[in-house]
Design a protein around this motif. Structure first.
Motif, short mmCIF file in Angstrom:
data_model
loop_
_atom_site.label_atom_id
_atom_site.label_comp_id
_atom_site.label_asym_id
_atom_site.label_seq_id
_atom_site.Cartn_x
_atom_site.Cartn_y
_atom_site.Cartn_z
N ASP A 1 17.01 16.53 17.73
CA ASP A 1 17.38 17.13 16.45
C ASP A 1 16.40 18.22 16.05
N LEU A 2 15.13 18.05 16.44
CA LEU A 2 14.14 19.07 16.09
C LEU A 2 14.26 20.33 16.95
N GLY A 3 14.98 20.24 18.05
CA GLY A 3 15.12 21.38 18.95
C GLY A 3 14.98 20.93 20.39
N GLU A 4 14.84 21.88 21.27
CA GLU A 4 14.72 21.56 22.70
C GLU A 4 13.25 21.43 23.09
N MET A 5 12.92 20.31 23.74
CA MET A 5 11.56 20.06 24.21
C MET A 5 11.46 20.50 25.67
N ARG A 6 10.37 21.21 26.00
CA ARG A 6 10.21 21.75 27.35
C ARG A 6 8.87 21.32 27.96
N LEU A 7 8.97 20.75 29.15
CA LEU A 7 7.81 20.44 29.99
C LEU A 7 7.98 21.18 31.31
N ALA A 8 6.91 21.74 31.84
CA ALA A 8 6.99 22.46 33.10
C ALA A 8 5.67 22.33 33.86
#
Length: 210
Positions: free
Chosen positions: A50-57
């Motif tokens: 809900d807060l947005g898209e979480m990104r790990l790389a």
């Protein structure tokens, strides 16, 4: 999970030189090998909340330099009995650069704390892999042999999402292989019976896990 991006690139330059000799009593081959390679791997894990898209790389780049020399031969004691063996000696050197990125949402959830921050490491190993064996021709159409050999697979680095505290390389893999074999055929060559028994002893076997 919204996406799992992956990108990989591998470049290699290698060259092997061989000299082969065949004689009445002794056959042998000697050679040199050299390799230069680069591997680049990018892994991503994107999840939508809900807060947005979480990104790990994470990204891992490995540069490898490998050189070796080898000699292998067969000594024909007579028309029936032969001894064979060889040795390969080499050295592998690898350098590794790892980067990890997490956006503000991943940091807010505390997920970034589970992974190793960016780091660099090096690995260098010298190895030797001998082999030896004997063969005996029972009849012109039946051959028995036995051999023992050592195998080697270089160590390396995990390139995708390294856990906290897991920075560094994994060890090289070693193998001792025993073999008994039979090759036979009928005098007219219409029927062949071949077989072999193997016993492989691994140490530090490398396996892939998730």
């Amino acid at each position: 999970r919204s996406d799992n991006p992956f990108a990989g690139e591998f470049r290699q330059l290698s060259q092997e030189l061989r000299y082969i000799h065949q004689g009445e009593k002794f056959d042998w081959v000697a050679g040199l090998y050299a390799e230069k390679s680069e591997a680049d791997r990018l892994y991503g894990a994107y999840s939508r909340y809900d807060l947005g898209e979480m990104r790990l790389a994470s990204r891992g780049k490995t540069e490898t330099t490998s050189v070796s020399a080898f000699l292998d031969g067969t000594w024909h004691l007579d028309d029936r009995l032969s001894l064979f063996g060889g040795l390969r000696i080499g050295r592998d050197r690898k350098s590794f650069d790892y980067t990890f990125e997490a956006d503000s949402i991943a940091q807010a959830f505390g997920l970034a704390a589970a992974f190793q921050p960016s780091f660099s490491d090096d690995l260098a190993e010298t190895y030797a892999t001998p082999r030896a064996g004997i063969s005996y021709r029972v009849t012109p159409d039946t051959l028995l042999w036995a051999s023992v050999s050592r195998g080697y697979k270089s160590g390396g680095f995990n390139a995708g999402f390294v856990g906290l505290g897991d920075a560094g390389h994994y060890d090289s893999e070693d193998l001792t292989a025993w073999e008994l074999g039979l090759r036979s055929s009928t005098p007219d060559g219409r029927l062949e019976i071949n077989g072999a028994l193997f016993l492989n002893d691994w140490k530090n076997q490398q396996v892939q896990g998730f």
